[in-house]
Write an enzyme that holds these catalytic residues in place. Sequence first.
Site, PDB file in Angstrom:
ATOM      1  N   TYR A 141      37.844 -84.131 -36.495  1.00 36.06           N
ATOM      2  CA  TYR A 141      39.094 -83.428 -36.188  1.00 36.06           C
ATOM      3  C   TYR A 141      39.726 -83.877 -34.877  1.00 36.06           C
ATOM      4  CZ  TYR A 141      39.038 -80.316 -40.184  1.00 36.06           C
ATOM      5  OH  TYR A 141      39.095 -79.823 -41.470  1.00 36.06           O
ATOM      6  N   GLU A 227      15.446 -72.950 -52.751  1.00 35.02           N
ATOM      7  CA  GLU A 227      16.570 -73.842 -53.028  1.00 35.02           C
ATOM      8  C   GLU A 227      17.913 -73.158 -52.852  1.00 35.02           C
ATOM      9  OE1 GLU A 227      18.691 -76.216 -56.743  1.00 35.02           O
ATOM     10  OE2 GLU A 227      16.713 -75.357 -57.054  1.00 35.02           O
ATOM     11  N   ASP A 280      14.741 -74.438 -58.798  1.00 34.91           N
ATOM     12  CA  ASP A 280      15.043 -74.338 -60.224  1.00 34.91           C
ATOM     13  C   ASP A 280      14.214 -75.370 -60.978  1.00 34.91           C
ATOM     14  OD1 ASP A 280      16.915 -72.351 -59.873  1.00 34.91           O
ATOM     15  OD2 ASP A 280      18.641 -73.709 -59.874  1.00 34.91           O
TER      16      ASP A 280
END
Length: 399
Positions: A141, A227, A280
């Site tokens: 930025y 996760e 997962d």
Amino acid sequence: MEEHKLCSTEMPAGNKASFRETSQSGQESHVPRIYHMICVINCLCFSSEVLEAIENVIQGVLQSLAQKKAPVLTVANRTDWRNIEFKDSVGLQMIPRCTTKQIRSDCPQSAKRFALMLKILSMIYKMVQSNTYATKRDIYYSDTLLFGSQSVVDQIINDISCMLKIPRRSLHVLSTTKGFVAGNLSYTEEDGTKVNCTCSATAVTVPSNVQGIKNLTSHAKFILIVEKDATFQRLLDDDFFNKVSPCIMITGRGIPDLNTRLLVRKLWDSFQIPVFTLMDADPHGVEIMCVYKYGSVSMSFEAHHLTVPSIKWLGLLPSDLKRLNICKDALIPFTKQDENKLASIQKRPYIACQPLWKKELEIMAASKMKAEIQVLTSLSSDYLSRVYLPNKLQFGGWL
């Protein structure tokens, strides 16, 4: 259990008397003061090494110009698997003599990148000189039109870190943190702020300068890497880290950022307690677990600071789905992308030394089905925290 505590060379403000060492003659020792002086001197010496490394690069550019040659910057091919070797004790690390690529100043395809690298080197030099810090986002930025995108800045900073052989945090460039930590842990941040995760009802953001935290204290029996943020928050709501046994929970909210990986490594170095992952049962979850355990190709040059090879796969295992009689209607069919990702993981060098992991991946590949951790709610709403995790931890259900 004996309190785990990381030694620090700095004394907490307002409590210096209790940290003074006294000799047998009763006189106050100067050991803490000497340690602090050594710490400051080491910091100054390393800063001078960073400045010298940057000066050497600029000197090379000036020499090329003096010889009327086009300046060139040489960087390693960080994403090339041919430059990577696997060591079980470290993970994926870059080989000493890796292939390189040249960023030429006289080539239309690379001239802008050459200029941007010099620009960022200049910014890093000024920050190290003034002992100030900036995030990658701050750098972007500072001139969005010049840099074009955040990813350009990210890649250049990693290239510079690799080229100089200096960790990114030592270049005074910090990452924007997205990870959370909770549980039996307290520490002091670099500015003296004391953080107590144990007393917090909500998660604490992973510090942006992990290297600067000190006075780490914990009674945790293990570390649990989660996760997803949703699963992390559910365990937090269930007060999991206090119910089973004291533990530290941490999440990178998907693919972990650098600070989250650094914190996991620092916690492991500090307390030497087991580290488990809860992911997962899909290729993406396995990929994320491998990043924590073995590292990534693009950051292989910093493997020693980022990987935790002792990490164990606690769940959700593909074999758990059959063992728990999870309804097939609750499972999700593989996409072509899932098949390609899993095939890629199965070919990686670290899978060969993990026969139990290999077997789980074969189960996943044969079924062509995947499952999120939330599938356990089909058994009961609190099955994860009340049954699944306690049983796994008690009876050793990890790989």
